[in-house]
Design a protein around this motif. Structure first.
Motif, mmCIF file in Angstrom:
data_model
loop_
_atom_site.group_PDB
_atom_site.id
_atom_site.type_symbol
_atom_site.label_atom_id
_atom_site.label_comp_id
_atom_site.label_asym_id
_atom_site.label_seq_id
_atom_site.Cartn_x
_atom_site.Cartn_y
_atom_site.Cartn_z
ATOM 1 N N LEU A 50 0.966 -1.028 0.097
ATOM 2 C CA LEU A 50 -0.080 -0.193 -0.041
ATOM 3 C C LEU A 50 0.721 1.318 0.035
ATOM 4 C CD1 LEU A 50 -2.831 -1.100 2.507
ATOM 5 C CD2 LEU A 50 -2.767 -1.178 -0.058
ATOM 6 N N ARG A 51 1.810 1.302 0.919
ATOM 7 C CA ARG A 51 2.667 2.268 0.878
ATOM 8 C C ARG A 51 3.655 2.618 -0.496
ATOM 9 N NH1 ARG A 51 7.747 2.357 1.573
ATOM 10 N NH2 ARG A 51 8.173 0.266 2.441
ATOM 11 N N LEU A 57 3.095 5.472 -7.686
ATOM 12 C CA LEU A 57 2.061 5.665 -8.723
ATOM 13 C C LEU A 57 0.845 6.361 -8.685
ATOM 14 C CD1 LEU A 57 2.065 1.991 -9.746
ATOM 15 C CD2 LEU A 57 3.064 3.957 -11.105
ATOM 16 N N THR A 58 0.980 7.024 -7.222
ATOM 17 C CA THR A 58 -0.137 8.062 -6.494
ATOM 18 C C THR A 58 -1.673 7.318 -6.655
ATOM 19 O OG1 THR A 58 -0.864 9.332 -8.702
ATOM 20 C CG2 THR A 58 1.403 9.738 -7.439
ATOM 21 N N VAL A 59 -1.622 5.917 -6.517
ATOM 22 C CA VAL A 59 -3.142 5.646 -6.506
ATOM 23 C C VAL A 59 -3.201 4.626 -5.020
ATOM 24 C CG1 VAL A 59 -3.571 5.143 -8.946
ATOM 25 C CG2 VAL A 59 -2.189 3.161 -7.610
ATOM 26 N N ALA A 64 -8.685 -4.850 1.055
ATOM 27 C CA ALA A 64 -9.829 -5.829 1.147
ATOM 28 C C ALA A 64 -9.470 -6.768 -0.475
ATOM 29 C CB ALA A 64 -10.916 -5.592 1.333
ATOM 30 N N SER A 65 -8.984 -6.094 -1.238
ATOM 31 C CA SER A 65 -8.820 -6.682 -2.542
ATOM 32 C C SER A 65 -7.477 -7.498 -2.894
ATOM 33 C CB SER A 65 -9.005 -5.604 -3.872
ATOM 34 O OG SER A 65 -7.974 -4.882 -3.817
ATOM 35 N N THR A 95 -8.120 2.719 -6.466
ATOM 36 C CA THR A 95 -8.784 3.901 -6.834
ATOM 37 C C THR A 95 -7.563 5.093 -7.203
ATOM 38 O OG1 THR A 95 -8.754 4.605 -4.687
ATOM 39 C CG2 THR A 95 -10.610 3.166 -5.547
ATOM 40 N N GLY A 96 -7.931 5.954 -8.067
ATOM 41 C CA GLY A 96 -7.056 7.008 -8.361
ATOM 42 C C GLY A 96 -6.449 6.999 -9.821
#
Length: 137
Positions: A50-51, A57-59, A64-65, A95-96
């Motif tokens: 996540l980090r 990539l700024t997203v 959960a996925s 998302t993003g």
């Protein structure tokens, strides 16, 4: 005799669309790499991914996925002989808007014909994705 060196521990995001895989090139590098990176002290795979994806990539990946895809090991590109990288890969939704940030110079969509332009461990993953019929020629 030197003791064996532990493999470089990396976490990567595998994101496929229309038979192509998302890949990145860092500034000053000549190879493409799957987005992701090295774990910081105490981080889980999920926290690392996540980090790193947010930084590169700024997203935002949807926690959960996250779906484990596999772990692959090969000689580390640009390191001394005998140094391995162990890449733990996950699929995930996001998302993003994908855009290069931090050390990332370029974001590209690759097919199997680009295999020679990626690192050794990514080549193993390209082969595996092709066997799974997920990566187009």
């Amino acid at each position: 005799m030197h003791p064996p060196v532990a493999p470089i521990d990396k976490i990567a995001w595998l994101h496929l669309r229309d038979g192509k895989i998302l890949s990145t090139r860092s500034h000053g590098k000549d190879r493409y790499y799957f987005p992701g990176g090295k774990r910081e002290a105490g981080e889980t795979d999920q926290q690392t991914l996540l980090r790193e994806i947010k930084e590169e990539l700024t997203v935002d990946l949807a926690p959960a996925s996250l779906d484990y895809a596999g772990t692959f090991e090969a000689p580390a590109h640009g390191h001394a002989a005998g140094i391995l990288v162990r890449m733990t890969c996950y699929y995930a939704q996001y998302t993003g808007t994908l855009q290069p940030a931090a050390e990332i110079a370029e974001v590209v969509w690759l097919t199997y014909r680009h295999r020679a332009q990626v690192s050794a461990v990514d080549q193993l993953i390209f082969d595996w994705l092709k066997e799974q019929r997920l990566l187009a020629e």
